[in-house]
Design an enzyme around this catalytic site. Structure first.
Site, PDB file in Angstrom:
ATOM      1  N   LYS A 189      -9.716   0.534  -1.828  1.00  0.00           N
ATOM      2  CA  LYS A 189      -9.913   0.121  -0.433  1.00  0.00           C
ATOM      3  C   LYS A 189     -11.334   0.460   0.011  1.00  0.00           C
ATOM      4  O   LYS A 189     -11.805   1.586  -0.155  1.00  0.00           O
ATOM      5  CB  LYS A 189      -8.893   0.846   0.441  1.00  0.00           C
TER       6      LYS A 189
ATOM      7  N   GLU B  28       0.857  -1.192   0.000  1.00  0.00           N
ATOM      8  CA  GLU B  28       0.000   0.000   0.000  1.00  0.00           C
ATOM      9  C   GLU B  28       0.892   1.240   0.000  1.00  0.00           C
ATOM     10  O   GLU B  28       1.941   1.264   0.652  1.00  0.00           O
ATOM     11  CB  GLU B  28      -0.884  -0.026   1.253  1.00  0.00           C
TER      12      GLU B  28
ATOM     13  N   CYS C 115      -4.400  -3.369   4.128  1.00  0.00           N
ATOM     14  CA  CYS C 115      -3.973  -2.897   5.456  1.00  0.00           C
ATOM     15  C   CYS C 115      -5.048  -3.046   6.530  1.00  0.00           C
ATOM     16  O   CYS C 115      -5.347  -4.147   6.980  1.00  0.00           O
ATOM     17  CB  CYS C 115      -3.512  -1.442   5.324  1.00  0.00           C
TER      18      CYS C 115
END
Length: 554
Positions: free
Chosen positions: A349, A289, A400
């Site tokens: 995301k 990321e 994440c």
């Protein structure tokens, strides 16, 4: 003339404030210690078993307590657990956000403890109490602002005995088993102590106490066959790039080009090693990321160097980028980059981080910290599930923070993922325990869904995890590196994946049943008291009152 005197037992009616000070302090100390033990059970310490005495001590603290003191004791436990666990949230922005987050999240722990105290007088109360705890974790994972599941008991069990239960029912069943066993240990000790004092041990009570301990242990042993790291669909040779950042903390964002160049350079070095025969050529490469905070769709130079690196390695590469549209919110995007066609697919995301990637109630929060303005433009959530076809391998993408959310990971597997990738950026949290806590989540997810999990991180710790939760390769923190590993690909679904939210829903219903039982008993007892008082008044032609009770004259 005769008189009947009804007295009140001073010991039963004495409020908490009238109890001996040492005993009250002991309860307070036990509440704090239970939270400390829960914290100590989390990575990077391999002390998962400390959760059991921590929960047993919490059971002693809450057993038979009234609701108000239970809330206070539970809040102490929540603070002593979450303040040290979440200290990394204040790594670069000071203590205010850290303390505020822990204080809010501790309320959920306190409310769970109120529920545990309420059901603690029921038969087999450890079952009801553990189910109540799961309700708290379920709510905390959803509200406020989309939830914050960090600190689930399950996430401290990545190296623990109970881990196979993740494959049976996911994190709710894993957490439930640990909490049940901890409460069962206290109940067993309580029954033994009562037997030594009175010589009386009701068979049913003893059996239920032992069952609360033995049931989770037996279930964990029975779930072992569900943990399988064999290859069902062959294997994939996967490469992980950790380019590192020029400096720790939030300031790395001002060095966006340096971060990108680090990942380009490390990929080109890997390509040279492959050409020299030092390592096997990977089937695909995974960057972390934020490996390119320069939008490659808008920045021609960023696109050029990424393209050169991907062409050098010659295989599909996933690049983490910040995409900046002309209008609207930013996107935290993973880009599938083909060596001949360039960008071919994206994943935005879905669970963006409140107060990190976007600021809720910005004007209000600014009153407490000017750091909110470091996030000048909010990120927006994506909508579609992350699933890339990389050289014939279906790879689920979980960015994440999303690793903490059950649905974000499960959706990729039910969508067909044979392997899971968790690209992350932990550079803003320095050398704190955060990266190890998050890595443990990926270990739990590997077992939960029976998939290899690959974790590329900008600054470490990057890792390769087998479907049985074992880490086979990992990097050091804040050093550039590359991992190349052959991992098994799997397509079968574990019971946890198939059942989805059902185990959690069933445990919520169990908790509701326990609380409902308590409420029903309280209502019934109140009616009986009123009926008894009414009958007594009908039989009292004259009544006088003394300080000790009532006197009936006849």
């Amino acid at each position: 003339m005769s008189a009947t005197i009804t007295t009140v037992d001073a010991r039963q009616s004495a409020p908490a404030a009238d109890r001996p000070l040492p005993r009250r302090l002991l309860r307070l100390g036990a509440a704090v210690l239970s939270g400390v033990l829960l914290f100590a059970s989390f990575p990077p310490r391999p002390l998962w078993w400390l959760a059991l005495p921590g929960l047993a001590l919490l059971g002693w603290t809450l057993y038979g307590r009234r609701l108000r003191p239970a809330f206070g004791l539970g809040y102490l436990t929540g603070l002593s657990f979450l303040l040290p666990l979440l200290i990394w949230t204040g790594e670069e922005v000071g203590p205010a956000p850290w303390v505020a987050l822990a204080a809010v999240e501790a309320v959920f722990v306190a409310l769970a403890c109120v529920g545990v105290a309420a059901v603690s007088r029921l038969p087999v109360w450890p079952v009801w109490g553990a189910a109540v705890w799961i309700v708290s974790e379920a709510v905390r994972a959803r509200v406020p602002f989309g939830g914050f599941p960090w600190g689930k008991i399950a996430f401290g069990q990545a190296d623990g005995f109970f881990l196979p239960l993740a494959a049976l029912g996911g994190t709710p069943v894993l957490s439930f088993a640990v909490v049940l066993c901890g409460f069962g240990l206290y109940e067993t000790a309580r029954r033994i102590r009562a037997y030594r004092r009175t010589g009386d041990l009701p068979r049913g009570a003893a059996a239920s106490a032992l069952l609360a301990v033995l049931l989770p242990v037996t279930a964990a042993l029975a779930a072992l066959p569900l943990v399988d790291d064999s290859a069902e669909d062959g294997t994939a040779n996967v490469a992980v790039i950790q380019g590192n950042v020029p400096r720790l903390g939030l300031d790395f964002n001002s060095q966006r080009r340096a971060v990108l160049d680090n990942h380009v350079r490390r990929t080109e070095q890997l390509a040279a090693d492959v050409k020299a025969g030092k390592v096997a050529k990977p089937d695909f490469v995974l960057w972390p990321e934020n490996s390119s905070d320069l939008d490659p769709y808008r920045n021609a130079d960023a696109k050029l160097v990424i393209d050169e690196a991907v062409r050098a390695i010659g295989v599909p590469t996933v690049v983490g980028a910040v995409v900046t549209p002309d209008t609207g919110k930013l996107r935290n995007t993973l880009i599938e980059w083909d060596p001949t066609r360039g960008p071919v697919d994206t994943y935005d995301k879905r669970h963006v981080q409140p107060f990190g990637e976007y600021i809720p109630m910005r004007s209000f929060v600014r009153l407490f910290s000017s750091d909110v303005d470091r996030v000048r433009r909010d990120f927006g959530p994506g909508r579609k599930v992350g699933l890339f076809d990389l050289a014939g391998t279906k790879v689920g993408m979980v960015t994440c923070f999303e690793a903490a959310f059950d649905d974000a990971v499960r959706d990729t597997v039910t969508g067909g993922a044979q392997l899971i990738s968790v690209p992350s950026n932990n550079a803003t949290f320095g050398r704190s325990e955060m990266t190890y806590q998050q890595l443990a989540m990926s270990q739990v997810r590997a077992v939960e869904h029976g998939r290899s999990v690959v974790v590329p991180v900008t600054s470490g710790v990057s890792a390769v995890i087998m479907p049985d939760g074992k880490i086979v390769q990992k990097t050091k923190m804040f050093t550039p590196g590359a991992l190349v590993a052959e991992v098994p690909l799997r397509s079968s679904l574990t019971p946890a994946t198939r059942l989805g939210t059902w185990p959690e829903g069933i445990l919520v219903l169990v908790a509701a049943g326990g609380v409902g039982w308590v409420v029903t008993r309280a209502v019934r007892a109140g009616r009986q008291r009123k009926a008894g008082q009414g009958g007594a008044e009908q039989g009292m032609p004259e009544q006088g009152t003394t300080e000790r009770g009532t006197v009936d004259a006849g």
